[in-house]
Scaffold this motif. Sequence first.
Motif, PDB file in Angstrom:
ATOM      1  N   THR A 103       7.890   7.506   3.112  1.00 59.71           N
ATOM      2  CA  THR A 103       7.728   6.604   4.250  1.00 59.71           C
ATOM      3  C   THR A 103       7.520   5.176   3.743  1.00 59.71           C
ATOM      4  OG1 THR A 103       5.302   6.841   4.346  1.00 59.71           O
ATOM      5  CG2 THR A 103       6.629   8.453   5.566  1.00 59.71           C
ATOM      6  N   LYS A 104       7.977   4.236   4.513  1.00 57.57           N
ATOM      7  CA  LYS A 104       7.841   2.830   4.132  1.00 57.57           C
ATOM      8  C   LYS A 104       6.379   2.422   4.055  1.00 57.57           C
ATOM      9  CE  LYS A 104       9.326  -1.814   5.528  1.00 57.57           C
ATOM     10  NZ  LYS A 104      10.064  -2.594   6.555  1.00 57.57           N
ATOM     11  N   GLU A 105       5.554   3.006   4.943  1.00 52.77           N
ATOM     12  CA  GLU A 105       4.140   2.628   5.020  1.00 52.77           C
ATOM     13  C   GLU A 105       3.363   3.002   3.758  1.00 52.77           C
ATOM     14  OE1 GLU A 105       6.108   2.746   8.728  1.00 52.77           O
ATOM     15  OE2 GLU A 105       5.789   4.419   7.306  1.00 52.77           O
ATOM     16  N   ALA A 106       3.885   3.958   2.986  1.00 52.99           N
ATOM     17  CA  ALA A 106       3.171   4.419   1.791  1.00 52.99           C
ATOM     18  C   ALA A 106       3.127   3.357   0.706  1.00 52.99           C
ATOM     19  CB  ALA A 106       3.815   5.686   1.247  1.00 52.99           C
ATOM     20  N   TRP A 107       4.077   2.429   0.724  1.00 51.91           N
ATOM     21  CA  TRP A 107       4.221   1.464  -0.374  1.00 51.91           C
ATOM     22  C   TRP A 107       3.708   0.102   0.078  1.00 51.91           C
ATOM     23  CZ3 TRP A 107       5.495   3.659  -4.905  1.00 51.91           C
ATOM     24  CH2 TRP A 107       6.035   4.952  -4.844  1.00 51.91           C
ATOM     25  N   ASN A 108       2.388   0.009   0.244  1.00 50.78           N
ATOM     26  CA  ASN A 108       1.813  -1.230   0.786  1.00 50.78           C
ATOM     27  C   ASN A 108       1.573  -2.297  -0.274  1.00 50.78           C
ATOM     28  OD1 ASN A 108      -0.150   0.560  -0.242  1.00 50.78           O
ATOM     29  ND2 ASN A 108      -1.797  -0.505   0.823  1.00 50.78           N
ATOM     30  N   TRP A 109       1.479  -1.922  -1.544  1.00 52.89           N
ATOM     31  CA  TRP A 109       1.263  -2.910  -2.606  1.00 52.89           C
ATOM     32  C   TRP A 109       2.487  -3.074  -3.513  1.00 52.89           C
ATOM     33  CZ3 TRP A 109      -2.675  -5.702  -1.410  1.00 52.89           C
ATOM     34  CH2 TRP A 109      -3.853  -5.148  -0.909  1.00 52.89           C
ATOM     35  N   GLN A 110       3.252  -2.033  -3.643  1.00 60.49           N
ATOM     36  CA  GLN A 110       4.339  -2.012  -4.622  1.00 60.49           C
ATOM     37  C   GLN A 110       5.630  -1.530  -3.952  1.00 60.49           C
ATOM     38  OE1 GLN A 110       3.932   1.096  -7.610  1.00 60.49           O
ATOM     39  NE2 GLN A 110       4.932  -0.154  -9.157  1.00 60.49           N
ATOM     40  N   PRO A 111       6.742  -2.215  -4.183  1.00 63.52           N
ATOM     41  CA  PRO A 111       8.008  -1.690  -3.665  1.00 63.52           C
ATOM     42  C   PRO A 111       8.315  -0.338  -4.300  1.00 63.52           C
ATOM     43  CG  PRO A 111       8.224  -3.981  -4.388  1.00 63.52           C
ATOM     44  CD  PRO A 111       6.896  -3.505  -4.874  1.00 63.52           C
ATOM     45  N   LYS A 112       8.812   0.587  -3.495  1.00 68.83           N
ATOM     46  CA  LYS A 112       9.103   1.915  -3.999  1.00 68.83           C
ATOM     47  C   LYS A 112      10.053   1.868  -5.195  1.00 68.83           C
ATOM     48  CE  LYS A 112      10.939   6.407  -2.568  1.00 68.83           C
ATOM     49  NZ  LYS A 112      11.525   7.192  -1.444  1.00 68.83           N
ATOM     50  N   GLU A 113      11.039   0.975  -5.123  1.00 63.68           N
ATOM     51  CA  GLU A 113      12.026   0.893  -6.201  1.00 63.68           C
ATOM     52  C   GLU A 113      11.437   0.339  -7.493  1.00 63.68           C
ATOM     53  OE1 GLU A 113      12.486  -2.646  -3.383  1.00 63.68           O
ATOM     54  OE2 GLU A 113      12.253  -0.456  -3.233  1.00 63.68           O
ATOM     55  N   ALA A 114      10.251  -0.284  -7.404  1.00 64.30           N
ATOM     56  CA  ALA A 114       9.608  -0.822  -8.603  1.00 64.30           C
ATOM     57  C   ALA A 114       8.763   0.227  -9.320  1.00 64.30           C
ATOM     58  CB  ALA A 114       8.727  -2.020  -8.234  1.00 64.30           C
ATOM     59  N   TYR A 115       8.510   1.356  -8.630  1.00 60.02           N
ATOM     60  CA  TYR A 115       7.731   2.420  -9.250  1.00 60.02           C
ATOM     61  C   TYR A 115       8.629   3.192 -10.216  1.00 60.02           C
ATOM     62  CZ  TYR A 115       4.893   6.614  -9.780  1.00 60.02           C
ATOM     63  OH  TYR A 115       4.160   7.647 -10.308  1.00 60.02           O
ATOM     64  N   GLY A 116       8.164   3.436 -11.417  1.00 60.47           N
ATOM     65  CA  GLY A 116       9.012   3.977 -12.472  1.00 60.47           C
ATOM     66  C   GLY A 116       9.356   5.443 -12.389  1.00 60.47           C
ATOM     67  N   ASN A 117       8.722   6.189 -11.483  1.00 56.50           N
ATOM     68  CA  ASN A 117       9.012   7.612 -11.275  1.00 56.50           C
ATOM     69  C   ASN A 117       8.722   8.473 -12.504  1.00 56.50           C
ATOM     70  OD1 ASN A 117       9.704   9.596  -9.432  1.00 56.50           O
ATOM     71  ND2 ASN A 117      11.828   9.690 -10.095  1.00 56.50           N
ATOM     72  N   LYS A 118       7.756   8.034 -13.312  1.00 54.06           N
ATOM     73  CA  LYS A 118       7.392   8.795 -14.497  1.00 54.06           C
ATOM     74  C   LYS A 118       6.234   9.734 -14.181  1.00 54.06           C
ATOM     75  CE  LYS A 118       5.660   8.269 -19.239  1.00 54.06           C
ATOM     76  NZ  LYS A 118       5.138   7.320 -20.261  1.00 54.06           N
ATOM     77  N   GLY A 119       6.367  10.986 -14.606  1.00 57.73           N
ATOM     78  CA  GLY A 119       5.303  11.959 -14.431  1.00 57.73           C
ATOM     79  C   GLY A 119       4.941  12.598 -15.759  1.00 57.73           C
ATOM     80  N   GLN A 120       4.071  13.598 -15.703  1.00 61.22           N
ATOM     81  CA  GLN A 120       3.619  14.265 -16.917  1.00 61.22           C
ATOM     82  C   GLN A 120       4.543  15.447 -17.226  1.00 61.22           C
ATOM     83  OE1 GLN A 120      -0.407  16.117 -18.961  1.00 61.22           O
ATOM     84  NE2 GLN A 120      -0.524  15.338 -16.893  1.00 61.22           N
ATOM     85  N   GLY A 121       5.574  15.166 -18.030  1.00 59.55           N
ATOM     86  CA  GLY A 121       6.534  16.203 -18.378  1.00 59.55           C
ATOM     87  C   GLY A 121       7.582  16.440 -17.310  1.00 59.55           C
ATOM     88  N   THR A 122       7.567  15.654 -16.251  1.00 56.07           N
ATOM     89  CA  THR A 122       8.530  15.792 -15.168  1.00 56.07           C
ATOM     90  C   THR A 122       8.633  14.463 -14.445  1.00 56.07           C
ATOM     91  OG1 THR A 122       9.097  17.038 -13.176  1.00 56.07           O
ATOM     92  CG2 THR A 122       6.778  16.555 -13.509  1.00 56.07           C
TER      93      THR A 122
END
Length: 552
Positions: A103-122
């Motif tokens: 949802t758009k509302e979830a990204w109130n400080w950071q644009p979603k596309e700026a989040y690196g999508n890195k997780g722990q082993g996934t």
Amino acid sequence: MRKITYVFVLFLTLLLTFPNAIISQNKASDSTADIIIYGGTSAAIIAAVEAKKSGKSVIVVSPDIHLGGLTSGGLGWTDTGDKSVIGGLSRDFYHRVYLYYNTKEAWNWQPKEAYGNKGQGTRAMDGESRTMWIFEPHVAELIFEDFVKEYGIQVERDEWLNRQNGVKVENGKIISITTLSGKTYSGKVFLDATYEGDLMAAAGVSYHVGREAGSVYNEEWNGVQTGVLHHKHWFLSDISPYVVPGDSTSGVLPRISTVSPGNKHDGDDKIQAYCFRTCMTNHEANRVPFPKPENYDPLQYELLARSLATGRDDFFEKFDGIPNYKTDTNNHGPLSSDNIGMNYDYPEASYDRRKEIIKEHEDYQQGFYWFVANDPRVPKDIQMEMQKWGLAKDEFTDNGNWPHQIYVREARRMIGQFIMTENELLKKRPTPNPVGMGSYTMDSHNTQRYIKADGFVQNEGDIGVNTKGPYAISYGALVPKKEECTNLLVPVCVSSSHIAFGSMRMEPVFMILGQSSAVAAVLAIDNNVTVQDVDYEMLKNALEEKGQVLKK
């Protein structure tokens, strides 16, 4: 005399006319359900959801106000291991995280596309499986609250078990539990879903605290592990433990034991270190400067200054990124947020003593951050970077932006019908009657800090051993011995050795075991049998229908 007679007649009339009203007032502190769950952890809420989905009445008696335990308490960088074995309602939780961050509302400080999508082993956000494994603390809590509302779960918050005489047991069955406020909860089956195992212990069920000797279960990675240095949480250089370096007469620095660590593979009563998983940010609009504890003492962090002076430069390695320019910051290095050796009496301590231990950990960790950001002995490059960071203003807003849950990595562990050991996790022996799977590394944080024979300081107890793929978890690890209690399931303080628990203690696994425990509780009620006598084939079929993964 006439007045007394009139009052009596009036009371008798009311009793005959409204008997239920009079009785309900007298019994206002008593509640009954098919299943009573003690605890407010992720396992507790998931178990309650399963109970309701299965058509049973359930009450969650939670000492916590905030629901979700560590999952909503700062551990947003999920320890997934092999995510393919995370099924059932546990996977549903991470699916709900995925939906939230779409949802758009979830990204109130950071644009979603700026989040690196890195997780722990996934990947953090997995579009293929529609799951998200990395999240902000308040988002996890929101999802647990949504579970409660969606399924109409009765949650009694801030209710603490009377551990002295609040558990009524008759003929090996728990009849009811009573809290310190005087409320009593009666049920057919009970679940202890706390990190500490207080209900289990008060019911007279056997348990262990500390590390077993390696010989107890024929394990390589249990007991004292002097000389084993698996991660980077140890002193890479020779560091003096004394106030005046090299001068033993000057006294020993704080938080260093002066007793022998024990021989390798010896058992002891020590437990791995606790800390808080702090949610930090370097986004100025949402940043709160690190607080300085009133009892701040820079000498507590002298070992860190000496370690940094050797050129060690990995201080920021565990500032793991979560959405909206925040972190799940974990321990890293020889002296960090882990408060080594200061939690030994926590598992069996009184509530007041536990509060003292938690406060000491909070003061230590806040002082640690303050030291790095302000002490002149910290290298300038590290200090300047640390000064950009602070606590996230929009997290833990009722607790000074500090996590409301300390990371109880290990406390009591039940000695149940079956004991999981490294031999099952490493597939050296088969695991009977699986009810879920784990896969994370057998991981123990440091247990003690001591002075070596050569006069230098070192940490001990940090272990990381790969399980070489997923492993099954036995139903017998969730139930006590039949002669001790016949209507209790324990999905968190499971029956396992210290080192096996080091892998099984992950939040996704606790949710898996919470659901499996609830399914077993339902079968025990429906078939009028003890939890030990639940037909495994029926349990297996029910779990698989609900999406649990039992084999890989």
